[in-house]
Design a protein around this motif. Structure first.
Motif, PDB file in Angstrom:
ATOM      1  N   LYS A 323     122.740  73.913  51.484  1.00  0.00           N
ATOM      2  CA  LYS A 323     124.276  73.630  52.214  1.00  0.00           C
ATOM      3  C   LYS A 323     124.581  74.678  53.197  1.00  0.00           C
ATOM      4  O   LYS A 323     125.098  74.478  54.237  1.00  0.00           O
ATOM      5  CB  LYS A 323     125.240  73.287  51.283  1.00  0.00           C
ATOM      6  N   SER A 324     124.561  75.888  52.665  1.00  0.00           N
ATOM      7  CA  SER A 324     124.702  77.088  53.579  1.00  0.00           C
ATOM      8  C   SER A 324     123.882  77.247  54.766  1.00  0.00           C
ATOM      9  O   SER A 324     124.495  77.398  55.811  1.00  0.00           O
ATOM     10  CB  SER A 324     124.863  78.480  52.756  1.00  0.00           C
ATOM     11  N   LEU A 325     122.591  76.856  54.704  1.00  0.00           N
ATOM     12  CA  LEU A 325     121.713  77.050  55.754  1.00  0.00           C
ATOM     13  C   LEU A 325     122.052  75.869  56.787  1.00  0.00           C
ATOM     14  O   LEU A 325     122.204  75.942  58.104  1.00  0.00           O
ATOM     15  CB  LEU A 325     120.434  76.988  55.483  1.00  0.00           C
ATOM     16  N   ALA A 326     122.269  74.699  56.109  1.00  0.00           N
ATOM     17  CA  ALA A 326     122.826  73.428  57.087  1.00  0.00           C
ATOM     18  C   ALA A 326     123.826  73.598  57.914  1.00  0.00           C
ATOM     19  O   ALA A 326     124.122  73.472  58.880  1.00  0.00           O
ATOM     20  CB  ALA A 326     123.018  72.306  56.269  1.00  0.00           C
ATOM     21  N   LEU A 327     125.098  74.376  57.237  1.00  0.00           N
ATOM     22  CA  LEU A 327     126.406  74.685  57.927  1.00  0.00           C
ATOM     23  C   LEU A 327     126.258  75.636  59.058  1.00  0.00           C
ATOM     24  O   LEU A 327     126.714  75.597  60.121  1.00  0.00           O
ATOM     25  CB  LEU A 327     127.416  74.906  56.938  1.00  0.00           C
ATOM     26  N   THR A 328     125.388  76.707  58.622  1.00  0.00           N
ATOM     27  CA  THR A 328     124.997  77.675  59.643  1.00  0.00           C
ATOM     28  C   THR A 328     124.102  77.205  60.912  1.00  0.00           C
ATOM     29  O   THR A 328     124.361  77.493  62.000  1.00  0.00           O
ATOM     30  CB  THR A 328     124.424  79.119  59.015  1.00  0.00           C
ATOM     31  N   ASP A 329     123.127  76.364  60.452  1.00  0.00           N
ATOM     32  CA  ASP A 329     122.569  75.755  61.810  1.00  0.00           C
ATOM     33  C   ASP A 329     123.269  75.022  62.441  1.00  0.00           C
ATOM     34  O   ASP A 329     123.107  75.130  63.802  1.00  0.00           O
ATOM     35  CB  ASP A 329     121.451  74.993  61.150  1.00  0.00           C
ATOM     36  N   TYR A 330     124.362  74.283  61.923  1.00  0.00           N
ATOM     37  CA  TYR A 330     125.180  73.437  62.664  1.00  0.00           C
ATOM     38  C   TYR A 330     126.019  74.274  63.611  1.00  0.00           C
ATOM     39  O   TYR A 330     126.458  73.982  64.743  1.00  0.00           O
ATOM     40  CB  TYR A 330     126.056  72.523  61.711  1.00  0.00           C
ATOM     41  N   ALA A 331     126.529  75.468  62.922  1.00  0.00           N
ATOM     42  CA  ALA A 331     127.337  76.395  63.678  1.00  0.00           C
ATOM     43  C   ALA A 331     126.636  76.872  65.027  1.00  0.00           C
ATOM     44  O   ALA A 331     127.332  76.921  66.176  1.00  0.00           O
ATOM     45  CB  ALA A 331     127.831  77.394  62.895  1.00  0.00           C
ATOM     46  N   PHE A 332     125.320  77.112  64.849  1.00  0.00           N
ATOM     47  CA  PHE A 332     124.508  77.647  65.656  1.00  0.00           C
ATOM     48  C   PHE A 332     124.304  76.486  67.099  1.00  0.00           C
ATOM     49  O   PHE A 332     124.597  76.997  68.193  1.00  0.00           O
ATOM     50  CB  PHE A 332     123.296  77.931  65.407  1.00  0.00           C
ATOM     51  N   ALA A 333     124.049  75.501  66.606  1.00  0.00           N
ATOM     52  CA  ALA A 333     124.035  74.144  67.450  1.00  0.00           C
ATOM     53  C   ALA A 333     125.385  74.171  68.440  1.00  0.00           C
ATOM     54  O   ALA A 333     125.356  73.806  69.556  1.00  0.00           O
ATOM     55  CB  ALA A 333     123.576  72.954  66.903  1.00  0.00           C
ATOM     56  N   LEU A 334     126.494  74.198  67.637  1.00  0.00           N
ATOM     57  CA  LEU A 334     127.824  74.110  68.366  1.00  0.00           C
ATOM     58  C   LEU A 334     128.049  75.235  69.347  1.00  0.00           C
ATOM     59  O   LEU A 334     128.568  74.942  70.395  1.00  0.00           O
ATOM     60  CB  LEU A 334     128.971  73.845  67.404  1.00  0.00           C
ATOM     61  N   SER A 335     127.664  76.412  68.760  1.00  0.00           N
ATOM     62  CA  SER A 335     127.979  77.457  69.718  1.00  0.00           C
ATOM     63  C   SER A 335     126.983  77.479  71.001  1.00  0.00           C
ATOM     64  O   SER A 335     127.361  78.031  71.926  1.00  0.00           O
ATOM     65  CB  SER A 335     127.701  78.812  68.722  1.00  0.00           C
ATOM     66  N   ASP A 336     125.778  77.178  70.579  1.00  0.00           N
ATOM     67  CA  ASP A 336     124.624  77.153  71.927  1.00  0.00           C
ATOM     68  C   ASP A 336     125.408  75.809  72.937  1.00  0.00           C
ATOM     69  O   ASP A 336     125.499  76.225  74.002  1.00  0.00           O
ATOM     70  CB  ASP A 336     123.571  76.706  71.639  1.00  0.00           C
ATOM     71  N   ALA A 337     125.858  75.014  72.424  1.00  0.00           N
ATOM     72  CA  ALA A 337     126.210  73.949  73.358  1.00  0.00           C
ATOM     73  C   ALA A 337     127.590  74.037  73.982  1.00  0.00           C
ATOM     74  O   ALA A 337     127.880  73.855  75.231  1.00  0.00           O
ATOM     75  CB  ALA A 337     126.119  72.622  72.564  1.00  0.00           C
TER      76      ALA A 337
END
Length: 419
Positions: A323-337
């Motif tokens: 879950k930690s990796l999924a949350l941080t992956d999502y945070a990266f995607a939001l930050s990039d966009a």
């Protein structure tokens, strides 16, 4: 003939949090935590974890029972063994280590002092005088080491690291020498979230004849590892981040069992004595890990962390990590966009193997955004000079919270950048 056509399907939002939360196998655990009225996104779980609902009941039972009814008798009934019993639970659930090597008591700073001072003295008996650490460790670690070096006439040797990453095995290998007594490493960089190689760095220290002391504050409870398998010598970690022990909750100290007879902890107190109630005229240390205790154990401070240990044991650390990796992956995607177009730089490794559970974002205007974010119920963490850390505690954080938080950061940042 008139014909009816279905409207063309709308393109789904690739950043929509709803399907991620719907598919999250740990989503139900969010309700185990006390809700925070007025907080739309709590993104600082890497500084202070949220309280569990069960903790309120535990406190009430403690006040009425062990304290209120048992009174002083509870020291004999349970409290005297609570620091080592809780230490064993921490060891089993999140440290990957055998019982009898972990004890709870004092703050992180005090336990770091005890661990580093004890290992340095072992090295000094062999003619070693150097403490090795990197230049981007948390201030407490650096301050404690500088003080110990003055006390003991030791030398501090600095490893220069890339602050976007952290200390690596090759950097340690290049720095250790026959003078090195102890290597001190943060398992997870408090700035970048980089995970250092626990086993490799410990092995390199041992090959040089040195001992290794690890600071686990940003990894314990959220990154799986085994201190026993890595042959770690000593380690210290806090319990108010991902172990949700509450503000000021005591830290823990791990010391490998075979080292116990040789370790002389520097703050001798009655609770670390071989016979606590002998009231002896001279100090004789306890034979095991208990020798690292000094004064009266903080019993109340150990209550809340036991609820989180129960939960982590129920869920399993591997599931928490996923879950930690999924949350941080999502945070990266939001930050990039959403944030990168505003000049925000992500300063956390993207590779899963070396990423912990916070994402660090950098922009020179971030400090000025904090009042607006807090006023709007969005709580990230700021670190000088220009970093916002999104600390994502897997069992209490939803994907929707992450999106709400990042969108609020976008709005606040635009408010600072637009004339």
């Amino acid at each position: 003939m008139n014909s009816t056509h279905d409207p063309a399907p709308r393109n789904p939002d690739p950043l929509d949090a709803a399907p991620l939360d719907a598919a999250d196998p740990l989503a139900a655990y969010v309700d185990r935590f006390v809700p925070a009225p007025g907080v739309a996104a709590y993104l600082d779980g890497n500084s202070l974890g949220r309280p569990l609902r069960a903790t309120a009941d535990r406190f009430a039972d403690f006040v009425a029972g062990d304290w209120g009814t048992g009174l002083i008798r509870s020291w004999d009934d349970r409290w005297m063994d609570f620091p080592t019993e809780t230490g064993d639970r921490i060891a089993t659930v999140v440290l990957g280590s055998a019982p009898g090597q972990t004890v709870v008591g004092d703050s992180t700073t005090v336990l770091l002092y005890k661990a580093i001072r004890a290992t340095l003295e072992l090295g000094q008996r062999q003619g070693r005088h150097e403490i090795l650490l990197d230049d981007d460790q948390f201030p407490t670690d650096r301050f404690v080491i500088e003080g110990i070096a003055r006390e003991r006439g030791a030398t501090v040797r600095w490893i220069r690291v890339d602050p976007a990453l952290g200390v690596t095995p090759s950097l340690v290998r290049d720095a250790v020498s026959r003078d090195t007594a102890v290597v001190v490493v943060n398992h997870v960089s408090y700035r970048s979230g980089f995970i250092a190689d626990l086993a490799s760095i410990t092995r390199i220290a041992h090959e040089a004849g040195a001992l290794a002391v690890w600071d686990l504050c940003h990894s314990v409870g959220v990154v799986p590892f085994s201190l026993d398998d890595a042959d770690v010598d000593l380690a210290v970690g806090c319990t108010y981040k991902f172990l949700n022990g509450g503000p000021g909750a005591p830290a823990f100290l791990y010391a490998r069992a075979d080292l116990h007879p040789a370790l002389e902890q520097p703050i001798q107190g009655w609770m670390g004595a071989a016979d606590v109630f002998e009231m002896a005229s001279t100090f004789e240390p306890a034979s095991g890990i208990r020798r690292f205790l000094s004064g009266t154990p903080p019993i109340v401070g150990m209550l809340a962390m036991n609820d989180m240990l129960d939960l982590l044991d129920e869920v399993g650390l591997e599931s928490v990590r996923a879950k930690s990796l999924a949350l941080t992956d999502y945070a990266f995607a939001l930050s990039d966009a959403l944030l990168a177009p505003l000049g925000v730089v992500a300063a956390t490794p993207r590779e899963h193997r070396i990423r912990a559970s916070h994402v660090t974002l950098r922009h020179e205007a971030f400090r000025a955004t904090l009042p607006a974010l807090w006023a709007g119920g969005v709580v990230p963490d700021f670190r000088n000079p220009d970093a916002l850390r999104l600390g994502l505690s897997p069992l209490s954080t939803t994907f929707a919270e992450v999106r709400t938080g990042v969108e609020a950061i976008v709005e606040a940042l635009r408010g600072r950048l637009e004339p």
